[in-house]
Design a protein around this motif. Structure first.
Motif: not given
Length: 259
Positions: A70-96
């Motif tokens: 299964q591709p990662p997107r399908k696995i995510w949709a089945l209920g698997v979340g993930r965090t990464f060693q280096i945090a991945e966020t949109f730096a220019s967006f607000t926290v919310a």
């Protein structure tokens, strides 16, 4: 009943057997640490569960659903979340807005060019931020946050999809001892409250022994030990593989606390 069942999992790269027939499971409400020295096969195993790599042999089942192939997107949709060693966020967006983007994705909606993330499910985003202690900083850009706070935002993003299983890749990398303990204590609270399972890799032995319910230990692609903290702490093969004869996990943990 186990939430995740991994059976006879194997992966080779050329002539190198990176993961060699490992079997383990995870129950709801459990933190399972996947540990081992460098080159043990941890990352390969982690990435097969997440769908970034396809297993050569074996099975990975989440609530009875086969994940291999299964591709990662399908696995995510089945209920698997993930965090990464280096945090991945949109730096220019607000926290919310970062959390609202995750909610958009969870609802399979596309963000139109004229529509801001700030218009979508703000109350739900704030509730998620409240769970990780970041609601007071909801309107700050992520670029203004301390690294420990960015990791908290990433955790809120990861649970926006209400995952059954959360994969955490080196969750405390780059963090000071207090930040490490705060993040893992928060994760433990979420696991209990949401009855979620967590599989995490981690090099900090103080974190592993303080927060993991069970551990599986890999060496050269094979599972060499499995059990609770005390079982692993006193396992002679694990101590030999990690530290050499005569050394202990206590010495390792003390060194990390002093750093």
């Amino acid at each position: 009943m186990s939430l995740l069942k991994v059976s006879n999992l194997g992966k080779s790269f050329g002539g190198v057997r990176a993961v060699d027939g490992i079997t383990f499971d995870i129950n709801p409400g459990e933190l399972l640490a996947l540990i081992g020295p460098n080159g043990a096969g941890k990352s390969t195993t982690f990435n097969m569960v997440n769908g970034q790599l396809r297993a050569d042999t074996g099975s990975i089942k989440l609530d009875g659903h086969e994940l291999v192939g299964q591709p990662p997107r399908k696995i995510w949709a089945l209920g698997v979340g993930r965090t990464f060693q280096i945090a991945e966020t949109f730096a220019s967006f607000t926290v919310a807005e970062n959390v609202q983007m995750a909610l958009l994705s969870a609802d399979s909606k596309l963000l139109s060019t004229w529509r801001r993330a700030a218009d979508y499910k703000r109350d739900e985003a704030l509730a998620l931020l409240d769970k990780v202690g970041m609601v007071a900083q909801a309107d700050r850009p992520c670029s203004d946050l301390a690294y420990g706070d960015v990791k908290r935002v990433e955790l809120a993003i990861a649970v926006a999809n209400r995952p059954k299983l959360l994969l955490m890749d080196e969750p405390t990398a780059g963090m000071a001892p207090k930040e490490r303990n705060d993040l893992m204590a928060l994760t433990k609270q979420l696991v209990i409250k949401e009855n979620m399972a967590v599989l995490f890799t981690e090099h900090s032995m103080d974190v592993v022994f303080a927060y993991a319910d069970r551990m599986i230990v890999l060496a050269r692609g094979r599972l060499i030990a499995e059990g609770g903290p005390e079982d692993i702490r006193n396992h002679p093969k694990v101590q030999e593989v990690y530290f050499g004869t005569g050394k202990t996990f206590e010495k390792k943990a003390e060194a990390e606390e002093a750093s």
